[in-house]
Scaffold this motif. Structure first.
Motif, PDB file in Angstrom:
ATOM      1  N   ALA A  25     -31.716 -49.712  10.968  1.00  0.00           N
ATOM      2  CA  ALA A  25     -32.949 -50.259  10.406  1.00  0.00           C
ATOM      3  C   ALA A  25     -32.695 -51.426   9.461  1.00  0.00           C
ATOM      4  CB  ALA A  25     -33.715 -49.162   9.663  1.00  0.00           C
ATOM      5  N   THR A  26     -31.438 -51.655   9.116  1.00  0.00           N
ATOM      6  CA  THR A  26     -31.082 -52.718   8.170  1.00  0.00           C
ATOM      7  C   THR A  26     -30.184 -53.724   8.866  1.00  0.00           C
ATOM      8  OG1 THR A  26     -31.184 -51.151   6.328  1.00  0.00           O
ATOM      9  CG2 THR A  26     -30.018 -53.224   5.939  1.00  0.00           C
ATOM     10  N   LEU A  70     -26.565 -63.928  17.437  1.00  0.00           N
ATOM     11  CA  LEU A  70     -26.674 -65.385  17.549  1.00  0.00           C
ATOM     12  C   LEU A  70     -25.742 -65.941  18.610  1.00  0.00           C
ATOM     13  CD1 LEU A  70     -26.943 -66.302  13.764  1.00  0.00           C
ATOM     14  CD2 LEU A  70     -28.675 -66.785  15.505  1.00  0.00           C
ATOM     15  N   LEU A  71     -24.592 -65.294  18.789  1.00  0.00           N
ATOM     16  CA  LEU A  71     -23.619 -65.760  19.773  1.00  0.00           C
ATOM     17  C   LEU A  71     -23.867 -65.175  21.163  1.00  0.00           C
ATOM     18  CD1 LEU A  71     -20.303 -65.746  17.703  1.00  0.00           C
ATOM     19  CD2 LEU A  71     -21.815 -67.666  18.218  1.00  0.00           C
ATOM     20  N   GLY A  72     -24.965 -64.426  21.305  1.00  0.00           N
ATOM     21  CA  GLY A  72     -25.315 -63.888  22.616  1.00  0.00           C
ATOM     22  C   GLY A  72     -24.643 -62.580  22.947  1.00  0.00           C
ATOM     23  N   GLY A  73     -24.088 -61.896  21.929  1.00  0.00           N
ATOM     24  CA  GLY A  73     -23.436 -60.617  22.159  1.00  0.00           C
ATOM     25  C   GLY A  73     -24.425 -59.486  22.346  1.00  0.00           C
ATOM     26  N   THR A  74     -23.902 -58.297  22.598  1.00  0.00           N
ATOM     27  CA  THR A  74     -24.756 -57.128  22.861  1.00  0.00           C
ATOM     28  C   THR A  74     -24.585 -56.032  21.820  1.00  0.00           C
ATOM     29  OG1 THR A  74     -23.038 -56.163  24.287  1.00  0.00           O
ATOM     30  CG2 THR A  74     -24.710 -57.557  25.341  1.00  0.00           C
ATOM     31  N   GLU A  75     -23.691 -56.227  20.859  1.00  0.00           N
ATOM     32  CA  GLU A  75     -23.422 -55.189  19.858  1.00  0.00           C
ATOM     33  C   GLU A  75     -24.328 -55.406  18.643  1.00  0.00           C
ATOM     34  OE1 GLU A  75     -21.638 -52.881  21.027  1.00  0.00           O
ATOM     35  OE2 GLU A  75     -21.029 -54.086  22.748  1.00  0.00           O
ATOM     36  N   ASN A  76     -25.624 -55.313  18.852  1.00  0.00           N
ATOM     37  CA  ASN A  76     -26.587 -55.551  17.783  1.00  0.00           C
ATOM     38  C   ASN A  76     -27.863 -54.772  18.083  1.00  0.00           C
ATOM     39  OD1 ASN A  76     -28.354 -57.537  19.445  1.00  0.00           O
ATOM     40  ND2 ASN A  76     -26.298 -58.425  19.568  1.00  0.00           N
ATOM     41  N   PHE A  77     -28.765 -54.737  17.107  1.00  0.00           N
ATOM     42  CA  PHE A  77     -29.986 -53.964  17.227  1.00  0.00           C
ATOM     43  C   PHE A  77     -31.201 -54.869  17.054  1.00  0.00           C
ATOM     44  CE2 PHE A  77     -26.658 -51.207  15.439  1.00  0.00           C
ATOM     45  CZ  PHE A  77     -26.542 -50.308  16.489  1.00  0.00           C
ATOM     46  N   ALA A  78     -32.380 -54.308  17.274  1.00  0.00           N
ATOM     47  CA  ALA A  78     -33.608 -55.096  17.218  1.00  0.00           C
ATOM     48  C   ALA A  78     -33.763 -55.795  15.875  1.00  0.00           C
ATOM     49  CB  ALA A  78     -34.810 -54.193  17.490  1.00  0.00           C
ATOM     50  N   VAL A  79     -33.401 -55.114  14.795  1.00  0.00           N
ATOM     51  CA  VAL A  79     -33.537 -55.713  13.467  1.00  0.00           C
ATOM     52  C   VAL A  79     -32.620 -56.917  13.314  1.00  0.00           C
ATOM     53  CG1 VAL A  79     -31.828 -54.169  12.395  1.00  0.00           C
ATOM     54  CG2 VAL A  79     -33.657 -55.188  10.999  1.00  0.00           C
ATOM     55  N   ASP A  80     -31.444 -56.852  13.924  1.00  0.00           N
ATOM     56  CA  ASP A  80     -30.510 -57.981  13.868  1.00  0.00           C
ATOM     57  C   ASP A  80     -31.018 -59.155  14.695  1.00  0.00           C
ATOM     58  OD1 ASP A  80     -28.494 -56.364  12.440  1.00  0.00           O
ATOM     59  OD2 ASP A  80     -28.303 -55.335  14.365  1.00  0.00           O
ATOM     60  N   VAL A 118      -4.418 -58.093  10.971  1.00  0.00           N
ATOM     61  CA  VAL A 118      -5.292 -57.019  10.497  1.00  0.00           C
ATOM     62  C   VAL A 118      -6.672 -57.611  10.235  1.00  0.00           C
ATOM     63  CG1 VAL A 118      -5.750 -55.309   8.712  1.00  0.00           C
ATOM     64  CG2 VAL A 118      -3.399 -55.698   9.491  1.00  0.00           C
ATOM     65  N   TYR A 119      -7.681 -57.061  10.927  1.00  0.00           N
ATOM     66  CA  TYR A 119      -9.066 -57.451  10.726  1.00  0.00           C
ATOM     67  C   TYR A 119      -9.690 -56.541   9.666  1.00  0.00           C
ATOM     68  CZ  TYR A 119      -8.701 -59.911  15.233  1.00  0.00           C
ATOM     69  OH  TYR A 119      -8.344 -60.752  16.255  1.00  0.00           O
ATOM     70  N   VAL A 120     -10.507 -57.134   8.787  1.00  0.00           N
ATOM     71  CA  VAL A 120     -11.163 -56.372   7.728  1.00  0.00           C
ATOM     72  C   VAL A 120     -12.646 -56.702   7.736  1.00  0.00           C
ATOM     73  CG1 VAL A 120     -11.220 -55.841   5.262  1.00  0.00           C
ATOM     74  CG2 VAL A 120      -9.055 -56.583   6.332  1.00  0.00           C
ATOM     75  N   ASP A 121     -13.493 -55.670   7.806  1.00  0.00           N
ATOM     76  CA  ASP A 121     -14.937 -55.902   7.733  1.00  0.00           C
ATOM     77  C   ASP A 121     -15.604 -54.662   7.163  1.00  0.00           C
ATOM     78  OD1 ASP A 121     -16.810 -58.235   9.160  1.00  0.00           O
ATOM     79  OD2 ASP A 121     -17.866 -56.365   8.734  1.00  0.00           O
ATOM     80  N   ILE A 122     -16.706 -54.878   6.468  1.00  0.00           N
ATOM     81  CA  ILE A 122     -17.426 -53.761   5.847  1.00  0.00           C
ATOM     82  C   ILE A 122     -18.327 -53.044   6.845  1.00  0.00           C
ATOM     83  CG2 ILE A 122     -19.443 -55.118   5.112  1.00  0.00           C
ATOM     84  CD1 ILE A 122     -19.317 -53.551   2.440  1.00  0.00           C
ATOM     85  N   ASP A 123     -18.688 -53.709   7.952  1.00  0.00           N
ATOM     86  CA  ASP A 123     -19.579 -53.111   8.945  1.00  0.00           C
ATOM     87  C   ASP A 123     -18.811 -52.053   9.746  1.00  0.00           C
ATOM     88  OD1 ASP A 123     -21.133 -52.586  11.329  1.00  0.00           O
ATOM     89  OD2 ASP A 123     -22.289 -54.375  10.834  1.00  0.00           O
ATOM     90  N   PRO A 124     -19.285 -50.788   9.739  1.00  0.00           N
ATOM     91  CA  PRO A 124     -18.548 -49.726  10.435  1.00  0.00           C
ATOM     92  C   PRO A 124     -18.521 -49.881  11.953  1.00  0.00           C
ATOM     93  CG  PRO A 124     -20.651 -48.905   9.610  1.00  0.00           C
ATOM     94  CD  PRO A 124     -20.463 -50.270   9.026  1.00  0.00           C
TER      95      PRO A 124
END
Length: 275
Positions: free
Chosen positions: A17-18, A28-38, A106-112
């Motif tokens: 939801a966020t 924005l790059l045309g990927g599929t790993e996102n939700f309606a809110v994004d 090593v990749y680091v990101d806060i998004d799980p």
């Protein structure tokens, strides 16, 4: 990511939801790993600055040139990519290992969502890892077992903070965070960074004004900075030619055809070496 019921599936810990910076970037790059809110945020950003997708690809092209330089010319064999986002094409490890298969990343990101998707992409490559961590917690990032297993702090490291720093407000002391990371790394380490450029006053870039306002309205973040503030991220380090410049001007693969477009002037970036 949609089930037949119309509900969206998400990994544990992911709030559908966020909006998430990583997922909006993916949308924005045309990927599929996102939700309606994004996707809704992505549409609003494109409405505000239609060239925002070009801007993201420009940033990714900069990453590719930087990583190629770090491996082929600077001799760096280990990279830490802060705020890496969801995997797309020509990821940091792809470019690095094309130049030298021994490079560790090593990749680091806060998004799980980033870690499981990156892990699936890597296919068990022991030289590369993705970790879920807040880049503002330097000790947690540098002390993470997956990073410690791959990164030797006694040898030069390439720290990538590309497209990240404009997401951090002054209260998070982003300049201090960069110094904390670089202080840990050995001489010969390099910082590569890009961030949004503020151009206040009569000569303001209208694209910058529109994009900053929309980022803050939709994501609650987006802090564009002056050239002087951006240059200060590299304080105490030795700049690599051509210095801190608009991204298309940083070691382009081919000669630039002419003056930059307005949207190409939104980002400044560069690379600097720790003596």
């Amino acid at each position: 990511m949609s089930l037949t019921s119309g509900m969206e599936w998400a990994p544990p810990g992911v709030d559908t939801a966020t909006p998430s910076i990583a997922r909006v970037h993916d949308a924005l790059l045309g990927g599929t790993e996102n939700f309606a809110v994004d996707r809704a945020v992505a549409r609003r950003l494109k409405d505000a600055v239609p060239e925002v997708v070009n801007l993201l690809w420009c940033n990714r092209a900069f990453i590719g040139r930087v990583v190629d330089f770090l491996v082929r010319e600077a001799g760096v064999r280990q990279l830490v990519d802060l705020g890496s986002g969801l995997p797309t094409i020509e990821n940091t490890h792809d470019v690095a290992q094309f130049a030298d298969p021994s490079v560790r990343v090593v990749y680091v990101d806060i998004d799980p969502m980033v870690e499981p998707h990156a892990r699936a992409l890597l296919g068990g490559d022991a030289r590369v890892a993705a970790i879920t961590a807040d880049v503002r917690d330097v000790d947690a990032v540098l002390g993470h077992p997956e990073l410690v297993r791959r990164i030797d702090f006694s040898r030069p490291v390439g720290l990538l903070a590309v497209g990240l720093l404009h997401l951090l407000p002054d209260r998070d002391d982003p300049h201090g965070l960069v110094r904390q990371y670089m202080d840990v790394f050995a001489p010969g380490s390099h910082l590569a960074a890009s961030t949004m450029l503020a151009t206040p006053g009569p000569g303001a870039n209208p694209k910058a004004t529109a994009l900053e306002a929309m980022l803050q309205a939709t994501m609650g973040t987006g802090y564009f900075r002056s050239r002087e503030e951006i240059t200060r991220f590299f304080a105490g380090l030795e700049p690599v030619e051509p210095g801190i410049v608009h991204l298309p001007e940083w070691r382009p693969d081919e000669r630039l055809p002419g003056p930059l477009d307005t949207w190409e002037e939104l980002l400044l970036g560069g690379v600097a070496r720790k003596r």
